[in-house]
Design a protein around this motif. Structure first.
Motif, short mmCIF file in Angstrom:
data_model
loop_
_atom_site.label_atom_id
_atom_site.label_comp_id
_atom_site.label_asym_id
_atom_site.label_seq_id
_atom_site.Cartn_x
_atom_site.Cartn_y
_atom_site.Cartn_z
N MET A 1 59.77 124.85 108.85
CA MET A 1 60.88 124.35 108.03
C MET A 1 62.16 124.97 108.56
SD MET A 1 59.47 124.43 104.16
CE MET A 1 57.78 124.00 103.80
N SER A 2 63.25 124.23 108.41
CA SER A 2 64.55 124.77 108.79
C SER A 2 65.52 124.50 107.64
CB SER A 2 65.04 124.15 110.09
OG SER A 2 65.00 122.74 110.01
N GLY B 1 64.10 127.17 92.00
CA GLY B 1 63.70 125.83 91.58
C GLY B 1 62.56 125.34 92.45
N ASN B 2 62.16 124.11 92.23
CA ASN B 2 61.11 123.49 93.03
C ASN B 2 61.62 123.24 94.45
OD1 ASN B 2 62.40 121.66 90.89
ND2 ASN B 2 62.09 120.31 92.65
N ALA B 3 60.76 122.70 95.31
CA ALA B 3 61.06 122.56 96.74
C ALA B 3 62.40 121.87 97.00
CB ALA B 3 59.94 121.81 97.45
N CYS B 4 62.67 120.76 96.34
CA CYS B 4 63.98 120.12 96.45
C CYS B 4 64.18 119.16 95.30
CB CYS B 4 64.18 119.46 97.81
SG CYS B 4 63.61 117.77 97.98
N THR C 1 60.99 107.74 96.05
CA THR C 1 60.29 108.48 97.11
C THR C 1 61.07 108.44 98.43
OG1 THR C 1 58.89 106.56 97.57
CG2 THR C 1 57.98 108.25 96.11
N GLU C 2 61.76 107.35 98.68
CA GLU C 2 62.58 107.26 99.89
C GLU C 2 63.71 108.30 99.83
OE1 GLU C 2 66.01 104.20 101.02
OE2 GLU C 2 64.01 103.29 101.22
N LEU D 1 64.26 116.01 101.44
CA LEU D 1 63.37 117.00 102.06
C LEU D 1 63.84 117.30 103.48
CD1 LEU D 1 59.82 115.89 100.87
CD2 LEU D 1 60.88 118.13 100.48
N GLY D 2 64.26 116.28 104.19
CA GLY D 2 64.79 116.47 105.53
C GLY D 2 66.10 117.23 105.53
N GLU D 3 67.02 116.85 104.63
CA GLU D 3 68.33 117.49 104.58
C GLU D 3 68.24 118.96 104.13
OE1 GLU D 3 70.90 113.48 103.41
OE2 GLU D 3 70.37 114.92 101.84
N GLU D 4 67.45 119.22 103.10
CA GLU D 4 67.41 120.57 102.53
C GLU D 4 66.48 121.50 103.31
OE1 GLU D 4 66.98 121.16 98.33
OE2 GLU D 4 68.08 119.33 97.86
#
Length: 183
Positions: free
Chosen positions: A135-136, A67-70, A81-82, A88-91
């Motif tokens: 990225m992690s 899939g896409n980035a997240c 967006t928030e 983005l941070g969690e995944e």
């Protein structure tokens, strides 16, 4: 973590995307499904490649598909967006980025493996990031990451649609000429 995410609230919407109520993630995705607000983030590098993630095996919807980035769901009333930057941070372990909305992709998809159903009013967001940006990824969310040229992704979806999340083609379709130039 997956069970906890299923208890979070999502915003139910009508066909035009207007809020009409709320439900838990789990309830919204039980057959026959309830239309709700979602987002899909596309991350692009300066060369125009997009980041794909292979969804973790423990995902409740479309596990092990590319899939896409997240993706995710804003809480009722939360700016899209928030919520996307939180995911983005969690995944992926990525700090908040400027994100631009490209449009909305409305779709319905049934997962043949888990029996879950998605009926989503999906806000498609685009962010820019260097391919070598650290990225992690959370292994409970992401099995694998890869940077891919748009033509290669589209060809892959055409050749092997079951390898990809059912929303990905519609999300990529929101990348029009103007947004591609911005990549």
């Amino acid at each position: 973590m997956t069970a906890d995410r299923e208890a979070l609230l999502v915003e139910l919407v009508d066909d035009a995307g207007a809020p009409v109520g709320q439900a838990t993630v789990g309830a919204a995705h039980r057959a026959p499904g309830m239309a709700h607000r979602a987002f899909s983030v596309l991350l692009a590098d300066p060369g125009g490649r997009v980041l794909l993630q292979r969804r973790a095996a423990v995902k409740t919807r479309f596990p092990l598909r590319w899939g896409n980035a997240c993706c995710g769901h804003p809480a009722p009333g939360q700016p899209v967006t928030e919520a996307a930057n939180v995911r983005l941070g969690e995944e992926l372990g990525v700090a908040p980025l400027p994100l631009r909305e490209l449009g909305v992709h409305v779709y319905r998809a049934e997962d043949p493996v888990t029996g879950r159903v998605e009926v989503e009013y999906d806000h498609v967001l685009l962010g820019r990031i260097d391919a070598d940006h650290p990225m992690s990824p959370d292994p409970a969310e992401v099995a694998e990451l890869r940077w891919v040229a748009l033509d290669e992704v589209r060809a892959g979806i055409d050749a092997r649609p079951d390898d990809y999340a059912p929303w990905l083609a519609g999300v990529l379709a929101k990348l029009n000429l103007d947004s591609q130039r911005a990549l």
